[in-house]
Design a protein around this motif. Sequence first.
Motif, PDB file in Angstrom:
ATOM      1  N   MET A  93      40.890  50.458  35.426  1.00  0.00           N
ATOM      2  CA  MET A  93      40.664  49.382  36.394  1.00  0.00           C
ATOM      3  C   MET A  93      40.615  48.028  35.691  1.00  0.00           C
ATOM      4  N   MET A  94      40.056  47.990  34.498  1.00  0.00           N
ATOM      5  CA  MET A  94      40.011  46.730  33.753  1.00  0.00           C
ATOM      6  C   MET A  94      41.422  46.268  33.379  1.00  0.00           C
ATOM      7  N   VAL A  95      42.290  47.210  33.006  1.00  0.00           N
ATOM      8  CA  VAL A  95      43.674  46.863  32.660  1.00  0.00           C
ATOM      9  C   VAL A  95      44.391  46.275  33.879  1.00  0.00           C
ATOM     10  N   VAL A  96      44.269  46.950  35.026  1.00  0.00           N
ATOM     11  CA  VAL A  96      44.910  46.473  36.255  1.00  0.00           C
ATOM     12  C   VAL A  96      44.304  45.133  36.668  1.00  0.00           C
ATOM     13  N   TYR A  97      42.991  44.987  36.487  1.00  0.00           N
ATOM     14  CA  TYR A  97      42.298  43.744  36.833  1.00  0.00           C
ATOM     15  C   TYR A  97      42.903  42.563  36.068  1.00  0.00           C
ATOM     16  N   ILE A  98      43.159  42.755  34.776  1.00  0.00           N
ATOM     17  CA  ILE A  98      43.724  41.695  33.945  1.00  0.00           C
ATOM     18  C   ILE A  98      45.127  41.337  34.420  1.00  0.00           C
ATOM     19  N   PHE A  99      45.921  42.357  34.731  1.00  0.00           N
ATOM     20  CA  PHE A  99      47.281  42.099  35.229  1.00  0.00           C
ATOM     21  C   PHE A  99      47.253  41.340  36.553  1.00  0.00           C
ATOM     22  N   GLU A 100      46.332  41.707  37.426  1.00  0.00           N
ATOM     23  CA  GLU A 100      46.251  41.019  38.720  1.00  0.00           C
ATOM     24  C   GLU A 100      45.786  39.577  38.541  1.00  0.00           C
ATOM     25  N   CYS A 101      44.909  39.331  37.584  1.00  0.00           N
ATOM     26  CA  CYS A 101      44.527  37.943  37.266  1.00  0.00           C
ATOM     27  C   CYS A 101      45.750  37.140  36.846  1.00  0.00           C
ATOM     28  N   ALA A 102      46.592  37.757  36.004  1.00  0.00           N
ATOM     29  CA  ALA A 102      47.815  37.077  35.557  1.00  0.00           C
ATOM     30  C   ALA A 102      48.733  36.785  36.741  1.00  0.00           C
ATOM     31  N   SER A 103      48.829  37.734  37.674  1.00  0.00           N
ATOM     32  CA  SER A 103      49.675  37.541  38.859  1.00  0.00           C
ATOM     33  C   SER A 103      49.190  36.365  39.690  1.00  0.00           C
ATOM     34  N   CYS A 104      47.886  36.318  39.948  1.00  0.00           N
ATOM     35  CA  CYS A 104      47.318  35.240  40.765  1.00  0.00           C
ATOM     36  C   CYS A 104      47.513  33.876  40.106  1.00  0.00           C
ATOM     37  N   ILE A 105      47.204  33.795  38.826  1.00  0.00           N
ATOM     38  CA  ILE A 105      47.292  32.515  38.119  1.00  0.00           C
ATOM     39  C   ILE A 105      48.740  32.043  38.034  1.00  0.00           C
ATOM     40  N   THR A 106      49.652  32.952  37.718  1.00  0.00           N
ATOM     41  CA  THR A 106      51.068  32.599  37.579  1.00  0.00           C
ATOM     42  C   THR A 106      51.622  32.038  38.882  1.00  0.00           C
ATOM     43  N   SER A 107      51.375  32.737  39.976  1.00  0.00           N
ATOM     44  CA  SER A 107      51.918  32.294  41.263  1.00  0.00           C
ATOM     45  C   SER A 107      51.314  30.967  41.700  1.00  0.00           C
ATOM     46  N   PHE A 108      50.022  30.827  41.543  1.00  0.00           N
ATOM     47  CA  PHE A 108      49.356  29.624  42.044  1.00  0.00           C
ATOM     48  C   PHE A 108      49.747  28.384  41.253  1.00  0.00           C
ATOM     49  N   THR A 109      49.793  28.493  39.928  1.00  0.00           N
ATOM     50  CA  THR A 109      50.107  27.317  39.107  1.00  0.00           C
ATOM     51  C   THR A 109      51.545  26.853  39.345  1.00  0.00           C
ATOM     52  N   HIS A 110      52.474  27.784  39.511  1.00  0.00           N
ATOM     53  CA  HIS A 110      53.860  27.396  39.741  1.00  0.00           C
ATOM     54  C   HIS A 110      54.075  26.925  41.174  1.00  0.00           C
TER      55      HIS A 110
END
Length: 251
Positions: A93-110
Motif C-alpha cells: 500500500m505504501m508503494v501504491v500510495y507513493i505512485f498515486e502521489c506522483a500521479s496527483c502532483i504531475t497532473s496538477f502542476t502541468h
Amino acid sequence: MAEKGSAGLVPVIVFGNIVILLCGLALFAETIWATTDPYYVYPVLGATGKDDVFAGGWIGIFCGFSFFLLGVYGVIASVKSSRTMFMVYLVLMMVVYIFECASCITSFTHRDYMINSNIVKWQMLSRFMDNSSSRSIEVTNFWKRIMLDKQCCGVDGPQDWVDYDSTFRHSYAEYEAPWPFWCCTRDNNFQILNKQACQVGLSPYLFTTGCFEHIGHAINSYTWGISWFGFAILMWTMLVMMATMYHYFTM
C-alpha cells in the motif's frame, strides 16, 4: 487489554478497505476516461510538451486497479488477523500510495501551466495552417474541429487573428480572410451561410466567443478526475493505513 483494544479496529479496517477498493474502481474508470481524451484536447497539450496530465492519468490507472486489489487483500488480512498479511499489505500500500502521489502532483502542476490563454494563443497563432510538421497539422485540425463543434473562434475571440501576427496571416491577407472561415456559421450541410457577412464580422454569421473556455473546461475535468479525486483517496488511505499499523503493533 491491548489485544481487545486493537481487535475493535478490525471492523473499522474492513470498512476502510471496502471504501478503498470501491474508490480504486472509480479511480480506475475515471482515469481511463481521462486518458482516452473524450474532449480531444491532446494536440494542444502535446504541441507544448506539457502532456503530463495524461501521464498522470496512466499512473492513475495502475494505482486505481492496485487500490482495488489491495482493498480486497486488506479485508482478507483483517478477517484472518495475520501479521504477515498485514505487513505485506502495508508495504504494498505504501508503494501504491507513493505512485498515486506522483500521479496527483504531475497532473496538477502541468494543468497549471496549460490554464493560460496566452500559451494556447501563441501555439494557435504559430501552428495553425502550418503544414511543415505532423504536430502542426494535428493542431490545425484541432482548431478546425473545435471552432466548428463549439461555435467559437480563436482563443479569446476572432480579434485574435487581427491583433496578432500568425502563420494563417501569411497565407491569407486580412481583407480576404480576417479570420479562418471555420469561424463562420454554417448550415446543416456545413456550407458557410454568408461568407461576405462573416468577413466583415457580422455576429449572426461569425462566432464571436473564444474557444479557451472549452479547452480549459476539458483540462480541468481531466485534472479533477486524476488529481483531486486521487488526492481524496490518498487522505482516506492514510487513515486506514494508520489504523492498520496500530492494529499490527498491538496484535
